[in-house]
Write an enzyme that holds these catalytic residues in place. Structure first.
Site, PDB file in Angstrom:
ATOM      1  N   LYS A 153      19.556  40.379 -27.121  1.00 16.34           N
ATOM      2  CA  LYS A 153      18.604  41.592 -26.704  1.00 16.34           C
ATOM      3  C   LYS A 153      17.125  40.929 -26.460  1.00 16.34           C
ATOM      4  CE  LYS A 153      18.518  44.398 -30.324  1.00 16.34           C
ATOM      5  NZ  LYS A 153      19.738  43.605 -31.159  1.00 16.34           N
ATOM      6  N   ARG A 200      15.454  31.643 -39.180  1.00 10.53           N
ATOM      7  CA  ARG A 200      15.114  33.128 -39.526  1.00 10.53           C
ATOM      8  C   ARG A 200      15.554  33.280 -41.002  1.00 10.53           C
ATOM      9  NH1 ARG A 200      15.841  37.788 -34.919  1.00 10.53           N
ATOM     10  NH2 ARG A 200      16.453  38.763 -36.702  1.00 10.53           N
ATOM     11  N   ARG A 237      21.740  30.221 -34.557  1.00  8.94           N
ATOM     12  CA  ARG A 237      20.304  30.400 -34.663  1.00  8.94           C
ATOM     13  C   ARG A 237      19.658  30.162 -35.765  1.00  8.94           C
ATOM     14  NH1 ARG A 237      18.299  36.389 -32.912  1.00  8.94           N
ATOM     15  NH2 ARG A 237      18.641  36.764 -34.987  1.00  8.94           N
ATOM     16  N   ARG A 269      23.804  42.883 -41.648  1.00  4.47           N
ATOM     17  CA  ARG A 269      23.085  43.570 -40.415  1.00  4.47           C
ATOM     18  C   ARG A 269      24.164  43.989 -39.617  1.00  4.47           C
ATOM     19  NH1 ARG A 269      20.247  38.378 -39.502  1.00  4.47           N
ATOM     20  NH2 ARG A 269      19.834  39.221 -37.346  1.00  4.47           N
ATOM     21  N   ARG A 277      16.669  52.902 -33.905  1.00  2.43           N
ATOM     22  CA  ARG A 277      17.967  52.165 -34.494  1.00  2.43           C
ATOM     23  C   ARG A 277      18.719  53.231 -35.304  1.00  2.43           C
ATOM     24  NH1 ARG A 277      16.008  46.378 -34.672  1.00  2.43           N
ATOM     25  NH2 ARG A 277      17.721  45.188 -35.257  1.00  2.43           N
TER      26      ARG A 277
END
Ligand code: ADP
Length: 201
Positions: free
Chosen positions: A14, A134, A128, A145, A89
């Protein structure tokens, strides 16, 4: 004036596509995740409040998130259009956004759904995690998640499909190809990119 949403599971890309859309269509990319992360980094009261929630992979409360989006949409750059990335969301956020926009006499033009299979997105998030560090990209938080997305957010897809707003885009493949698919689908709906960016879209 273009008002867009982009939805998809964590890791669907996204943020990457949102950056393309924002330059291509001249609308600000409003990412609730980015706003929360900036607050965490700067140790603001909001950041301190949401850090543990976000690190665990849970959603921030609708109340806090809705308030954040309301004030962001009041900023000058969002008055004539926006791309909301990572919001709404939950069904409650959908309802809040509906009322917020209706109160301004505004409506959404399209909802871009980035479709990607679970194995692929988990692989991307692991990568990532190594590249960007992160703090919500740990193995447990990634899995959590995905579950939260399936439970809380995937029902939104049907809502927007029923309204005739949904554009389903295959999120797998090269970034440019995915961006091209999005541009084609928007063009079919009469939503055109800025002239200068037609080449890259
Ligand atoms: P991803 O696309 O990987 O899920 P985001 O950057 O969109 O990442 O969001 C990161 C985290 O920020 C989410 O896991 C959640 O904790 C929080 N968050 C972002 N947007 C929302 C929202 N609309 N409602 C509740 N929590 C949110």
């Amino acid at each position: 004036m273009t008002r867009l949403l982009i939805v998809g599971p964590p890791g669907a890309g996204k943020g990457t596509q949102a950056a393309r859309i924002t330059s291509g269509y001249g609308v600000p990319d409003i990412s609730t995740g980015d706003i929360f992360r900036a607050n965490i980094k700067n140790e603001t009261p909001l950041g301190v409040q949401v850090k543990a929630i976000i690190d665990s992979g849970d959603y921030v409360s609708d109340e806090l998130t809705n308030a954040l989006v309301k004030s962001r949409l009041e900023e000058d750059d969002a008055l004539d259009g926006f791309l909301l990335d990572g919001y709404p969301r939950t069904l409650e956020q959908v309802q809040y956004l509906d009322e917020l926009l209706a109160g301004k006499g505004q409506a959404l033009d399209a909802v871009i759904q980035l479709v990607a299979d679970q194995d692929e997105v988990v692989a991307r998030l692991r990568k990532r995690a190594i590249e960007q560090g992160r703090t919500d990209d740990t193995e447990d938080a990634i899995r959590h998640r995905q579950e939260v997305y399936a439970r809380e957010t995937s029902p939104l897809i049907a809502v927007y499909r029923d309204r005739g707003l949904l554009i389903e885009v295959d999120g797998l493949g090269e970034i440019d190809d995915v961006a091209g698919r999005i541009a084609d689908a928007l063009a079919e709906r009469g939503i055109a990119a800025n002239e200068s960016s037609v080449e890259s879209a």
